[in-house]
Design an enzyme around this catalytic site. Structure first.
Site, PDB file in Angstrom:
ATOM      1  N   TYR A  62      -3.282  -0.679  10.013  1.00 26.31           N
ATOM      2  CA  TYR A  62      -3.146  -0.967   8.581  1.00 26.31           C
ATOM      3  C   TYR A  62      -1.729  -0.625   8.115  1.00 26.31           C
ATOM      4  O   TYR A  62      -1.091  -1.393   7.398  1.00 26.31           O
ATOM      5  CB  TYR A  62      -4.201  -0.148   7.826  1.00 26.31           C
ATOM      6  N   SER A  69       0.847  -1.199   0.000  1.00 28.18           N
ATOM      7  CA  SER A  69       0.000   0.000   0.000  1.00 28.18           C
ATOM      8  C   SER A  69       0.878   1.242   0.000  1.00 28.18           C
ATOM      9  O   SER A  69       2.073   1.175   0.323  1.00 28.18           O
ATOM     10  CB  SER A  69      -0.866  -0.012   1.266  1.00 28.18           C
TER      11      SER A  69
HETATM   12  P1  NAI Z   1     -11.915  -5.100  -1.211  1.00 26.02           P
HETATM   13  O1  NAI Z   1     -12.580  -4.861   0.097  1.00 26.02           O
HETATM   14  O2  NAI Z   1     -12.731  -4.943  -2.443  1.00 26.02           O
HETATM   15  O3  NAI Z   1     -11.241  -6.537  -1.262  1.00 26.02           O
HETATM   16  C1  NAI Z   1     -10.749  -7.202  -0.143  1.00 26.02           C
HETATM   17  C2  NAI Z   1     -11.323  -8.588  -0.149  1.00 26.02           C
HETATM   18  O4  NAI Z   1     -10.713  -9.350   0.882  1.00 26.02           O
HETATM   19  C3  NAI Z   1     -12.841  -8.624   0.098  1.00 26.02           C
HETATM   20  O5  NAI Z   1     -13.442  -9.397  -0.925  1.00 26.02           O
HETATM   21  C4  NAI Z   1     -12.967  -9.293   1.459  1.00 26.02           C
HETATM   22  O6  NAI Z   1     -14.134 -10.075   1.570  1.00 26.02           O
HETATM   23  C5  NAI Z   1     -11.708 -10.164   1.464  1.00 26.02           C
HETATM   24  N1  NAI Z   1     -11.293 -10.545   2.805  1.00 26.02           N
HETATM   25  C6  NAI Z   1     -11.226  -9.781   3.929  1.00 26.02           C
HETATM   26  N2  NAI Z   1     -10.804 -10.513   4.967  1.00 26.02           N
HETATM   27  C7  NAI Z   1     -10.608 -11.772   4.497  1.00 26.02           C
HETATM   28  C8  NAI Z   1     -10.188 -12.983   5.088  1.00 26.02           C
HETATM   29  N3  NAI Z   1      -9.906 -13.067   6.386  1.00 26.02           N
HETATM   30  N4  NAI Z   1     -10.085 -14.073   4.316  1.00 26.02           N
HETATM   31  C9  NAI Z   1     -10.367 -14.007   2.999  1.00 26.02           C
HETATM   32  N5  NAI Z   1     -10.793 -12.902   2.369  1.00 26.02           N
HETATM   33  C10 NAI Z   1     -10.901 -11.786   3.123  1.00 26.02           C
HETATM   34  O7  NAI Z   1     -10.668  -4.106  -1.247  1.00 26.02           O
HETATM   35  P2  NAI Z   1      -9.476  -3.968  -2.302  1.00 26.02           P
HETATM   36  O8  NAI Z   1      -9.229  -2.538  -2.461  1.00 26.02           O
HETATM   37  O9  NAI Z   1      -9.738  -4.779  -3.490  1.00 26.02           O
HETATM   38  O10 NAI Z   1      -8.265  -4.578  -1.480  1.00 26.02           O
HETATM   39  C11 NAI Z   1      -7.430  -5.610  -1.981  1.00 26.02           C
HETATM   40  C12 NAI Z   1      -6.052  -5.461  -1.362  1.00 26.02           C
HETATM   41  O11 NAI Z   1      -5.447  -4.270  -1.873  1.00 26.02           O
HETATM   42  C13 NAI Z   1      -6.062  -5.324   0.169  1.00 26.02           C
HETATM   43  O12 NAI Z   1      -4.945  -5.981   0.695  1.00 26.02           O
HETATM   44  C14 NAI Z   1      -5.906  -3.829   0.362  1.00 26.02           C
HETATM   45  O13 NAI Z   1      -5.353  -3.541   1.625  1.00 26.02           O
HETATM   46  C15 NAI Z   1      -4.986  -3.501  -0.780  1.00 26.02           C
HETATM   47  N6  NAI Z   1      -4.945  -2.105  -1.152  1.00 26.02           N
HETATM   48  C16 NAI Z   1      -6.075  -1.464  -1.600  1.00 26.02           C
HETATM   49  C17 NAI Z   1      -6.001  -0.140  -1.959  1.00 26.02           C
HETATM   50  C18 NAI Z   1      -7.178   0.621  -2.464  1.00 26.02           C
HETATM   51  O14 NAI Z   1      -7.070   1.852  -2.621  1.00 26.02           O
HETATM   52  N7  NAI Z   1      -8.297  -0.005  -2.734  1.00 26.02           N
HETATM   53  C19 NAI Z   1      -4.748   0.617  -1.866  1.00 26.02           C
HETATM   54  C20 NAI Z   1      -3.652  -0.156  -1.370  1.00 26.02           C
HETATM   55  C21 NAI Z   1      -3.753  -1.457  -1.039  1.00 26.02           C
END
Ligand code: NAI
Length: 290
Positions: free
Chosen positions: A171, A158
């Site tokens: 985080y 991130s």
């Molecule tokens: P999102 O919320 O759409 O996706 C995250 C997914 O992880 C969700 O589908 C959720 O159900 C799943 N999840 C959460 N806890 C879980 C667990 N214990 N076991 C299995 N699945 C689990 O959010 P996004 O943005 O797609 O995030 C994906 C990755 O990218 C994350 O690691 C986030 O921290 C990272 N990220 C996102 C950014 C953004 O601006 N959206 C920026 C930097 C990093």
């Protein structure tokens, strides 16, 4: 699926497991990898979300093979905080596709809280999902990749791996640790034919942060600091994942690829930010001034 000309970004014959693949960035990575010929298992906590995402992917990539004995894309439940669940998801990947070439650790949760109110349980839950969860998945997949003497692991870091984003200390700590984990595994597992890299996305409105950054003061400040003046789209992060998983990145190991519209490169931000008076001149109101 439509015909593609093979390029150095081609992923045909590769089997991918994508944690957090039912939404946001993980889902976009799943689609991009499918488009490059990979077979994909998306895995996430919410089974309904997983099923809906699989249907969406099948439509988007024009495949009708979701229910066939040899699927191209399918889904499974996964909780990355559980050893058993992780083992089961990795086993399912191999049962379906016969191997596992790509692991994307995209499962994630976010918590914004003033740090005086942050309790150790909150902190540990965030850490367990992002860091220990990535380690669990990496070890379970890594055992098989080691036997194959090939594999690629992509962790999601991130912007907060590099700079503070205020009131997201848990985080930030977790995302810093993701960099350390990425380097440690890259260093240790290269001899087994496994490359380990990370992607640090900029700000992409998804379920994890939409309420925090869309039409909010925080979001406005982010945009003012982003040279490209906009948020990213999940698909723009997926290109980096395809690259890292592909033969084009065969010598890329232990790297964190920042995809942020220039956010981290920006020192003083946009000269039209409100506190400059709008023309880049001396501050009309200096933050912190009386
Ligand atoms: P999102 O919320 O759409 O996706 C995250 C997914 O992880 C969700 O589908 C959720 O159900 C799943 N999840 C959460 N806890 C879980 C667990 N214990 N076991 C299995 N699945 C689990 O959010 P996004 O943005 O797609 O995030 C994906 C990755 O990218 C994350 O690691 C986030 O921290 C990272 N990220 C996102 C950014 C953004 O601006 N959206 C920026 C930097 C990093």
């Amino acid at each position: 699926m439509t015909d593609r000309k093979k390029t150095m970004f081609d992923l045909s014959g590769k089997a991918a497991l994508i944690s957090g693949g039912a939404s946001g960035i993980g889902l976009a990575i799943a689609q991009a990898m499918l488009e490059q010929g990979a077979k994909v298992l998306i895995a996430s906590r919410n089974q309904d979300k997983v099923e809906a995402a699989v249907k969406q992917l099948a439509r988007a990539t024009e495949t009708d093979q979701i229910d066939a004995a040899a699927p191209i894309v399918t889904g499974t439940g996964l909780d990355v905080t559980s050893d058993r669940s992780v083992e089961a998801a990795v086993k399912r990947t191999v049962d379906l596709f016969g191997r596992i070439d790509i692991l994307v650790n995209a499962a994630g949760v976010m918590l914004r809280k003033p740090t005086f109110e942050l309790n150790p349980a909150d902190f540990n839950q965030i850490y367990d999902t992002h860091v220990t969860g990535s380690l669990r998945c990496a070890k379970a997949a890594g055992h098989l990749m080691r036997e194959q003497h090939s594999g690629c692991i992509i962790n999601l870091a991130s912007i907060s791996s590099f700079v503070d984003l205020i009131e997201v200390a848990a985080y930030a700590a977790a995302k810093n640790a993701v960099l350390g984990l990425t380097r440690a595994l890259a260093n240790e597992w290269a001899k087994f034919g496994i490359r380990v890299n990370a992607i640090a996305p900029g700000f992409v409105p998804t379920d994890i942060n939409r309420k925090m950054i869309e039409n909010t003061d925080r979001g406005r400040r982010i945009l003012e600091h982003t040279p490209m003046g906009r948020f990213g789209e999940a698909r723009e992060i997926a290109g980096a994942a395809v690259f890292l998983a592909s033969p084009a990145a065969s010598f890329v190991n232990g790297h964190t690829l920042v995809v942020d519209g220039g956010y981290l490169a920006s020192g003083i931000g946009d000269s039209t930010a409100w506190w400059t008076g709008g023309d880049g001149s001396a501050p009309a109101i200096a933050p912190g001034a009386e």
